[in-house]
Design an enzyme around this catalytic site. Structure first.
Site, PDB file in Angstrom:
ATOM      1  N   LYS A  21       0.712  -1.162  -0.099  1.00  0.00           N
ATOM      2  CA  LYS A  21       0.032  -0.001   0.084  1.00  0.00           C
ATOM      3  C   LYS A  21       0.743   1.190  -0.100  1.00  0.00           C
ATOM      4  O   LYS A  21       0.674   2.129  -0.669  1.00  0.00           O
ATOM      5  CB  LYS A  21      -0.860  -0.142   1.347  1.00  0.00           C
ATOM      6  CG  LYS A  21      -1.807   1.084   1.343  1.00  0.00           C
ATOM      7  CD  LYS A  21      -3.025   0.557   2.423  1.00  0.00           C
ATOM      8  CE  LYS A  21      -2.713   0.660   3.728  1.00  0.00           C
ATOM      9  NZ  LYS A  21      -2.679   2.215   4.303  1.00  0.00           N
ATOM     10  N   SER A  22       1.783   1.299   0.703  1.00  0.00           N
ATOM     11  CA  SER A  22       2.654   2.255   0.901  1.00  0.00           C
ATOM     12  C   SER A  22       3.409   2.833  -0.489  1.00  0.00           C
ATOM     13  O   SER A  22       3.316   3.945  -0.939  1.00  0.00           O
ATOM     14  CB  SER A  22       3.997   2.516   1.977  1.00  0.00           C
ATOM     15  OG  SER A  22       3.149   2.265   3.318  1.00  0.00           O
ATOM     16  N   GLY A  96      -4.700   7.727   5.629  1.00  0.00           N
ATOM     17  CA  GLY A  96      -3.720   8.877   6.048  1.00  0.00           C
ATOM     18  C   GLY A  96      -2.645   9.232   5.401  1.00  0.00           C
ATOM     19  O   GLY A  96      -2.276  10.392   5.186  1.00  0.00           O
ATOM     20  N   SER A 169       7.767   9.519  11.469  1.00  0.00           N
ATOM     21  CA  SER A 169       6.771   9.159  10.640  1.00  0.00           C
ATOM     22  C   SER A 169       7.068   9.322   9.169  1.00  0.00           C
ATOM     23  O   SER A 169       7.694  10.549   8.859  1.00  0.00           O
ATOM     24  CB  SER A 169       5.545  10.141  10.984  1.00  0.00           C
ATOM     25  OG  SER A 169       4.743  10.396   9.721  1.00  0.00           O
ATOM     26  N   GLN A 171       4.879   9.279   6.967  1.00  0.00           N
ATOM     27  CA  GLN A 171       4.261  10.173   6.026  1.00  0.00           C
ATOM     28  C   GLN A 171       4.364  11.748   6.256  1.00  0.00           C
ATOM     29  O   GLN A 171       4.435  12.382   5.129  1.00  0.00           O
ATOM     30  CB  GLN A 171       2.537   9.891   6.451  1.00  0.00           C
ATOM     31  CG  GLN A 171       1.989   8.312   6.257  1.00  0.00           C
ATOM     32  CD  GLN A 171       0.704   8.408   7.084  1.00  0.00           C
ATOM     33  OE1 GLN A 171       0.119   8.980   7.729  1.00  0.00           O
ATOM     34  NE2 GLN A 171       0.213   7.147   6.607  1.00  0.00           N
ATOM     35  N   ASP A 316       2.771  -1.046  12.177  1.00  0.00           N
ATOM     36  CA  ASP A 316       1.425  -1.591  11.883  1.00  0.00           C
ATOM     37  C   ASP A 316       1.224  -3.045  12.094  1.00  0.00           C
ATOM     38  O   ASP A 316      -0.022  -3.370  11.866  1.00  0.00           O
ATOM     39  CB  ASP A 316       1.312  -1.241  10.064  1.00  0.00           C
ATOM     40  CG  ASP A 316       1.159   0.049   9.681  1.00  0.00           C
ATOM     41  OD1 ASP A 316       0.799   1.147  10.566  1.00  0.00           O
ATOM     42  OD2 ASP A 316       1.481   0.369   8.684  1.00  0.00           O
ATOM     43  N   ARG A 389      -6.770  -3.113   9.989  1.00  0.00           N
ATOM     44  CA  ARG A 389      -5.696  -4.156  10.775  1.00  0.00           C
ATOM     45  C   ARG A 389      -6.345  -4.786  11.871  1.00  0.00           C
ATOM     46  O   ARG A 389      -5.933  -5.813  12.110  1.00  0.00           O
ATOM     47  CB  ARG A 389      -4.366  -3.232  10.837  1.00  0.00           C
ATOM     48  CG  ARG A 389      -3.786  -2.753   9.654  1.00  0.00           C
ATOM     49  CD  ARG A 389      -2.231  -2.387   9.882  1.00  0.00           C
ATOM     50  NE  ARG A 389      -1.973  -1.531   8.789  1.00  0.00           N
ATOM     51  CZ  ARG A 389      -1.631  -1.948   7.398  1.00  0.00           C
ATOM     52  NH1 ARG A 389      -1.740  -3.360   7.284  1.00  0.00           N
ATOM     53  NH2 ARG A 389      -1.310  -1.178   6.674  1.00  0.00           N
TER      54      ARG A 389
HETATM   55  C1  S3P Z   1       3.029   4.746   6.335  1.00  0.00           C
HETATM   56  C2  S3P Z   1       3.727   5.237   7.291  1.00  0.00           C
HETATM   57  C3  S3P Z   1       3.057   4.912   8.737  1.00  0.00           C
HETATM   58  C4  S3P Z   1       2.243   3.633   8.512  1.00  0.00           C
HETATM   59  C5  S3P Z   1       1.156   3.889   7.822  1.00  0.00           C
HETATM   60  C6  S3P Z   1       1.788   4.139   6.226  1.00  0.00           C
HETATM   61  C7  S3P Z   1       3.355   5.318   5.090  1.00  0.00           C
HETATM   62  O1  S3P Z   1       2.377   6.020   9.340  1.00  0.00           O
HETATM   63  O2  S3P Z   1       1.699   3.328  10.012  1.00  0.00           O
HETATM   64  O3  S3P Z   1       0.375   2.657   7.602  1.00  0.00           O
HETATM   65  O4  S3P Z   1       2.493   4.902   3.790  1.00  0.00           O
HETATM   66  O5  S3P Z   1       4.293   6.381   4.937  1.00  0.00           O
HETATM   67  P1  S3P Z   1       3.023   7.166   9.974  1.00  0.00           P
HETATM   68  O6  S3P Z   1       3.850   7.981   8.889  1.00  0.00           O
HETATM   69  O7  S3P Z   1       2.107   7.987  10.720  1.00  0.00           O
HETATM   70  O8  S3P Z   1       4.056   6.591  10.985  1.00  0.00           O
END
Ligand code: S3P
Length: 430
Positions: A21-22, A96, A169, A171, A316, A389
């Site tokens: 997914k990421s 997110g 993070s 993200q 996760d 999850r």
């Molecule tokens: C992700 C980063 C993580 C992870 C999320 C996906 C990403 O979140 O928990 O499922 O794709 O960059 P955080 O950046 O809030 O840690």
């Protein structure tokens, strides 16, 4: 939807976990911001990545799905100046990654965008991206003193900043990297601990000027050129089968084509340290990411302790690790994981609440949990809390418990792993 799970005699077979997914989000977003055309293969079929594609299309990009080859799509990059002001509110759904990465992208665009999401996403912290992007020159308004979505983003000419991230993070880091690509001057980021580096790998392949020195990153303004991406299997999805096979007394499961980026393999390291029997084969590189096939068997697990810099590498997977801890000998302690409280649900609370119904001995900590391994769970009526999850964690707990388990809100798996319940049934030998 309600899933009903009974424990199988045996868990056996091969499973192809869904595309990561990421990496899928990044392949769509970064290729939109790049110049040229790119083919993305094995793109995630989950609702989260569909939200990203929908938002990008509303910004003017043409993304063509190949009807004959599901998961293949062509992104016609617009370059840094080709996005259009969207005529409607952008909806990131439950995702997110969509909201935070797109805010980073839109911070440099000379128009107004409004980003919202579902109830869960609208309650998650956005101040962590709003604050540094505002320091770079963007104008961003949001609810609760600019800390929650909906966010209204008025992009501007940005300037690079020196910034210490308050949380590890990916993200947040990626949002600032995206903004830094269009800013004047260098953007220097200091991470408190390393997190997944898929953005860094992809933009480097796209020609970006990015330097890494330990936990410091320096991004210089760069134009990206589109690159084809093959998305590997998602280790965060594979984690469910890893735990199921380790803890079931009669199991042998092969999981094929899993991304084993070192910033994502905390779950493998944790399970291996607990005594998991996992064999790696055919290690290879696919599209700039390391990949392998794994075979996992019933294993007598011992308890472990997870904390510190390990946490971003396993964040996760902690709910399903808690299931493994119920079947491990001894007491497992998880600390420094307060970020779990601001995921799709408060995963410390929801893990504790639902696994306790199944007889798990779990104690809540402000930043984690303590789990006594009893080697036993009993079937119960559980709820996903709308969290993909959690739904899958409870599905795995149900496979290992005595009696029947039901999971209310089982459809939440569609966010990242639409075929989860089918794959679960396929591995069960009744
Ligand atoms: C992700 C980063 C993580 C992870 C999320 C996906 C990403 O979140 O928990 O499922 O794709 O960059 P955080 O950046 O809030 O840690």
């Amino acid at each position: 939807m309600r899933a009903e799970i009974t424990p199988p005699k045996k868990l056996e077979g091969a499973v192809l976990p869904p595309p990561d997914k990421s990496i899928s989000h990044r392949a769509a977003i970064l290729n939109t911001f790049a110049s040229g055309q790119a083919t993305v293969t094995n793109f995630s079929p989950g609702a989260d990545c569909a939200s990203t594609v929908r938002c990008l299309r509303a910004l003017g990009v043409t993304i063509e799905l190949d009807a004959k080859a599901p998961g293949t799509m062509v992104v016609n990059g617009l370059g840094p100046h080709g996005l259009h002001e969207p005529t409607r509110v952008l909806d990131a759904g439950n995702s997110g990654t969509t909201m935070r990465l797109l805010t980073g992208l839109l911070a440099s665009q000379p128009f107004l965008s409004i980003l919202t999401g579902d109830r869960s996403l609208r309650s998650r912290p956005m101040g962590r991206i709003v604050k540094p992007l505002t320091l770079m020159g963007a104008e961003i308004l949001g609810r609760q003193g600019n800390t929650m979505a909906p966010l209204a983003i008025k992009g501007n000419s940005l300037r690079g900043i020196d910034y210490s991230l308050p949380v590890s993070s990916a993200q947040l880091k990626s949002a600032l990297i995206l903004a830094g690509l269009s800013a004047q001057g260098d953007t220097r980021l200091h991470q408190p601990a390393a997190s997944r580096d898929h953005t860094e790998r992809m933009i480097r392949a796209m020609g970006a000027d990015l330097k890494e020195d330990g936990l410091f990153l320096t991004i210089r303004p760069s134009a990206l050129r589109a690159v084809d991406v093959y998305v590997p299997g998602d280790i965060s999805a594979a984690a469910f089968w890893l735990v199921a096979a380790c803890c079931h007394p009669k199991a042998r499961v092969r999981i094929e084509g899993i991304g084993i980026n070192p910033y994502r393999t905390g779950i493998l390291d944790a399970l291996l340290s607990m005594g998991a029997k996992v064999a790696f084969s055919d290690r290879r590189d696919e599209g700039g990411e390391p990949v392998a096939d794994l075979t996992v068997e019933s294993s007598g697990l011992k308890a472990t302790e997870i904390c510190g810099e390990m946490i971003p590498r396993i964040i996760d997977e902690i709910p399903v690790l808690a299931v493994a801890a119920c079947f491990a000998q001894g007491t497992t302690v998880i600390r420094d994981a307060q970020e779990l409280r601001v995921k799709e649900s408060d995963r410390i609370k929801t893990t504790l609440q639902e696994l306790s119904k199944m007889g798990a001995k779990i104690e809540e900590l402000p930043d984690g949990m303590i789990i006594q391994g009893t080697g036993f769970l009993k079937g119960a009526s559980c709820r996903s809390h709308g969290d993909h999850r959690m739904a899958m964690t409870l599905g795995i707990a149900g496979l290992l418990a005595q009696g029947e388990t039901t999971v209310e809100g089982a459809e939440a798996t569609s966010v990242s792993y639409p075929s989860f319940w089918q794959d679960l049934e396929n591995l069960c030998q009744r």
